[in-house]
Design a protein around this motif. Structure first.
Motif, PDB file in Angstrom:
ATOM      1  N   VAL A  80       2.853   3.341  15.154  1.00 18.93           N
ATOM      2  CA  VAL A  80       1.671   3.125  14.311  1.00 18.93           C
ATOM      3  C   VAL A  80       1.536   4.255  13.282  1.00 18.93           C
ATOM      4  N   LYS A  81       1.745   5.487  13.738  1.00 16.69           N
ATOM      5  CA  LYS A  81       1.646   6.629  12.804  1.00 16.69           C
ATOM      6  C   LYS A  81       2.702   6.532  11.707  1.00 16.69           C
ATOM      7  N   ALA A  82       3.905   6.141  12.069  1.00 15.09           N
ATOM      8  CA  ALA A  82       4.992   6.045  11.086  1.00 15.09           C
ATOM      9  C   ALA A  82       4.704   4.944  10.062  1.00 15.09           C
ATOM     10  N   LYS A  83       4.205   3.802  10.522  1.00 13.66           N
ATOM     11  CA  LYS A  83       3.914   2.699   9.591  1.00 13.66           C
ATOM     12  C   LYS A  83       2.761   3.054   8.659  1.00 13.66           C
ATOM     13  N   ARG A  84       1.765   3.729   9.200  1.00 18.57           N
ATOM     14  CA  ARG A  84       0.643   4.154   8.349  1.00 18.57           C
ATOM     15  C   ARG A  84       1.131   5.113   7.271  1.00 18.57           C
ATOM     16  N   ALA A  85       1.960   6.081   7.670  1.00 16.38           N
ATOM     17  CA  ALA A  85       2.450   7.075   6.711  1.00 16.38           C
ATOM     18  C   ALA A  85       3.270   6.401   5.613  1.00 16.38           C
ATOM     19  N   ASP A  86       3.978   5.362   5.949  1.00 13.68           N
ATOM     20  CA  ASP A  86       4.817   4.672   4.975  1.00 13.68           C
ATOM     21  C   ASP A  86       3.973   3.708   4.120  1.00 13.68           C
ATOM     22  N   PHE A  87       3.354   2.718   4.756  1.00 11.54           N
ATOM     23  CA  PHE A  87       2.722   1.642   3.985  1.00 11.54           C
ATOM     24  C   PHE A  87       1.415   2.040   3.314  1.00 11.54           C
ATOM     25  N   LEU A  88       0.696   3.014   3.874  1.00  8.09           N
ATOM     26  CA  LEU A  88      -0.603   3.340   3.281  1.00  8.09           C
ATOM     27  C   LEU A  88      -0.474   4.180   2.018  1.00  8.09           C
ATOM     28  N   ARG A  89       0.757   4.455   1.608  1.00 10.69           N
ATOM     29  CA  ARG A  89       0.944   5.037   0.274  1.00 10.69           C
ATOM     30  C   ARG A  89       0.671   3.983  -0.795  1.00 10.69           C
ATOM     31  N   LEU A  90       0.720   2.704  -0.393  1.00  9.10           N
ATOM     32  CA  LEU A  90       0.414   1.578  -1.301  1.00  9.10           C
ATOM     33  C   LEU A  90       1.206   1.676  -2.607  1.00  9.10           C
ATOM     34  N   ASN A  91       2.472   1.931  -2.451  1.00  9.62           N
ATOM     35  CA  ASN A  91       3.307   2.132  -3.649  1.00  9.62           C
ATOM     36  C   ASN A  91       4.379   1.050  -3.817  1.00  9.62           C
ATOM     37  N   ARG A  92       4.183  -0.107  -3.176  1.00 10.14           N
ATOM     38  CA  ARG A  92       5.248  -1.116  -3.216  1.00 10.14           C
ATOM     39  C   ARG A  92       5.126  -2.126  -4.349  1.00 10.14           C
ATOM     40  N   LEU A 212      -5.308   1.565  15.865  1.00 11.84           N
ATOM     41  CA  LEU A 212      -5.044   0.234  16.426  1.00 11.84           C
ATOM     42  C   LEU A 212      -3.586  -0.110  16.178  1.00 11.84           C
ATOM     43  N   SER A 213      -3.075  -1.023  16.979  1.00 12.79           N
ATOM     44  CA  SER A 213      -1.703  -1.490  16.757  1.00 12.79           C
ATOM     45  C   SER A 213      -1.584  -1.926  15.292  1.00 12.79           C
ATOM     46  N   TRP A 214      -0.408  -1.687  14.723  1.00 13.05           N
ATOM     47  CA  TRP A 214      -0.231  -1.853  13.274  1.00 13.05           C
ATOM     48  C   TRP A 214      -0.074  -3.329  12.889  1.00 13.05           C
ATOM     49  N   GLY A 215      -0.751  -3.694  11.786  1.00 18.13           N
ATOM     50  CA  GLY A 215      -0.597  -5.066  11.319  1.00 18.13           C
ATOM     51  C   GLY A 215      -1.342  -5.306  10.022  1.00 18.13           C
ATOM     52  N   HIS A 216      -1.513  -6.582   9.672  1.00 14.05           N
ATOM     53  CA  HIS A 216      -2.047  -6.931   8.356  1.00 14.05           C
ATOM     54  C   HIS A 216      -3.513  -6.559   8.184  1.00 14.05           C
ATOM     55  N   ASP A 217      -4.273  -6.410   9.273  1.00 12.20           N
ATOM     56  CA  ASP A 217      -5.703  -6.086   9.152  1.00 12.20           C
ATOM     57  C   ASP A 217      -5.916  -4.686   8.580  1.00 12.20           C
ATOM     58  N   GLU A 218      -5.294  -3.705   9.267  1.00 14.00           N
ATOM     59  CA  GLU A 218      -5.481  -2.307   8.857  1.00 14.00           C
ATOM     60  C   GLU A 218      -4.921  -2.081   7.454  1.00 14.00           C
ATOM     61  N   TYR A 221      -7.249  -3.504   4.834  1.00 14.96           N
ATOM     62  CA  TYR A 221      -8.447  -2.664   4.742  1.00 14.96           C
ATOM     63  C   TYR A 221      -8.210  -1.513   3.761  1.00 14.96           C
ATOM     64  N   HIS A 222      -7.052  -0.889   3.860  1.00 12.15           N
ATOM     65  CA  HIS A 222      -6.779   0.245   2.972  1.00 12.15           C
ATOM     66  C   HIS A 222      -6.582  -0.190   1.522  1.00 12.15           C
ATOM     67  N   LEU A 298     -13.204  -6.742  -7.611  1.00 10.55           N
ATOM     68  CA  LEU A 298     -11.897  -6.090  -7.507  1.00 10.55           C
ATOM     69  C   LEU A 298     -11.285  -5.845  -8.880  1.00 10.55           C
ATOM     70  N   PRO A 299     -10.438  -4.829  -8.991  1.00  9.89           N
ATOM     71  CA  PRO A 299      -9.722  -4.614 -10.261  1.00  9.89           C
ATOM     72  C   PRO A 299      -8.716  -5.740 -10.473  1.00  9.89           C
ATOM     73  N   PRO A 300      -8.217  -5.917 -11.718  1.00 12.17           N
ATOM     74  CA  PRO A 300      -7.285  -7.017 -11.980  1.00 12.17           C
ATOM     75  C   PRO A 300      -6.072  -6.997 -11.050  1.00 12.17           C
ATOM     76  N   GLN A 301      -5.625  -5.812 -10.686  1.00 10.14           N
ATOM     77  CA  GLN A 301      -4.492  -5.714  -9.780  1.00 10.14           C
ATOM     78  C   GLN A 301      -4.817  -4.742  -8.650  1.00 10.14           C
ATOM     79  N   LEU A 302      -4.405  -5.099  -7.444  1.00 13.57           N
ATOM     80  CA  LEU A 302      -4.555  -4.194  -6.302  1.00 13.57           C
ATOM     81  C   LEU A 302      -3.199  -3.588  -5.966  1.00 13.57           C
ATOM     82  N   SER A 303      -3.213  -2.377  -5.464  1.00 19.02           N
ATOM     83  CA  SER A 303      -1.962  -1.719  -5.075  1.00 19.02           C
ATOM     84  C   SER A 303      -1.646  -2.000  -3.617  1.00 19.02           C
ATOM     85  N   PHE A 304      -0.466  -2.559  -3.398  1.00 18.62           N
ATOM     86  CA  PHE A 304       0.001  -2.844  -2.030  1.00 18.62           C
ATOM     87  C   PHE A 304       1.166  -1.915  -1.680  1.00 18.62           C
TER      88      PHE A 304
END
Ligand SMILES: [Fe+2]
Length: 304
Positions: A80-92, A212-218, A221-222, A298-304
């Motif tokens: 969970v910590k590793a996925k948060r560190a990666d995906f929550l940068r929202l740089n994809r 929480l276990s990692w998934g589309h909800d968390e 949210y970010h 929301l802004p015209p584009q969201l960062s994922f």
């Protein structure tokens, strides 16, 4: 169309998890009616009532069972910590409403061409059901976007790291978690620090401090946390936390704010589970309304 969902896990498609939720939590509107005067359910009704208490373990499809086996084996504190560190940068990827919906729609079960619009239609049906009941505009928008985080699958994540009921990691597992017996295979179950009732957390520390276990909800949210009211953010962040919002497990980790806003999570859940309808939404007709609604919050584009 790509078929990444089918490639990345045992489920036929992501909807199979939600179909299984519906089997575990049937719509109360379909529940048996009491026979007048007797206080007893009619024969047909009592058969139906029994069906609703059947054993989900015995009746789950093998692919659903396998999905939970993987989810429970691999969702560890470190994961969970590793996925948060990666995906929550929202740089994809940056996405607006329609490119987001269209991207999400590439998540299809290629064996069933009828489901090619399933994601967009389910989101619109959820939003439309909320709208029909006269709820505030932010609530309607929440219905529309609550599952956008499933794009994680399109970023190559396996199904068990995108969907599934969520549960806290780093503290003792509740037996209210679906297929909780599979958690015996999770390496964290052998870490004593993680297996006390509070584990690495303090009692009533608030869910914001709980992993929480990692998934589309968390993830989602970010993506939207700066833009929507607190109620909407709770709905998005905890809509798959069935052990808590349905089964009342882990209340010892909740704080007063969580207790207050879980009313919103519970108000949202029937729309998520029970709004799938045979009637297909008219996407072109609905488009202007939802574009305006998106732009209101929301802004015209969201960062994922
Ligand atoms: Fe969801």
């Amino acid at each position: 169309m790509v078929d990444k969902a089918a490639d990345s896990g045992p489920l036929k498609d992501l909807d199979q998890w939600e179909d299984d939720l519906l089997r575990r939590y049937p719509n109360p509107a379909d529940a048996p009616k009491q026979s007048p005067g007797t206080g007893q359910a009619s024969d047909t009704a009592s058969t139906k009532a029994k069906e609703q208490f059947r054993d989900y373990r015995a009746e789950a499809k093998p692919e659903v069972k396998e999905f939970y086996r993987l989810n429970h084996r691999y969702q560890t504190v470190d994961f969970v910590k590793a996925k948060r560190a990666d995906f929550l940068r929202l740089n994809r990827r940056k996405m607006g409403l329609w490119d987001g919906l269209e991207f999400l729609n590439t998540l299809v079960d290629s064996s069933d061409p009828d489901t090619s619009l399933a994601q967009i239609e389910h989101l619109l049906q959820t939003a439309e059901a909320i709208r029909r009941d006269g709820h505030p505009r932010w609530f309607i928008l929440t219905g529309l976007i609550h599952d956008f985080g499933k794009v994680l699958c399109l970023f190559g994540e396996p199904q068990w790291a995108v969907v599934g009921d969520t549960f806290p990691v780093g503290c003792a597992y509740s037996d209210k978690i679906v297929f909780s017996e599979f958690l015996a295979d999770n390496p964290d179950s052998r870490t004593s620090e993680y297996q006390t009732p509070c584990g690495i957390y303090e009692e009533h520390c608030g869910l914001d401090n709980v992993l929480l276990s990692w998934g589309h909800d968390e993830y989602m949210y970010h993506v939207v946390k700066d833009y929507l009211p607190t109620e909407a953010l709770y709905m998005i962040r905890y809509h798959s936390f069935y052990p808590c919002h349905r089964e009342h497990a882990y209340e010892h980790l909740m704080d007063a704010k969580d207790c207050k806003y879980f009313a919103a999570v519970r108000a949202f859940n029937p729309y998520d589970l029970y709004s799938k309808a045979a009637e297909r939404p008219d996407i072109d007709k609905l488009r202007p309304f939802y574009e305006e609604l998106w732009n209101e919050f929301l802004p015209p584009q969201l960062s994922f």
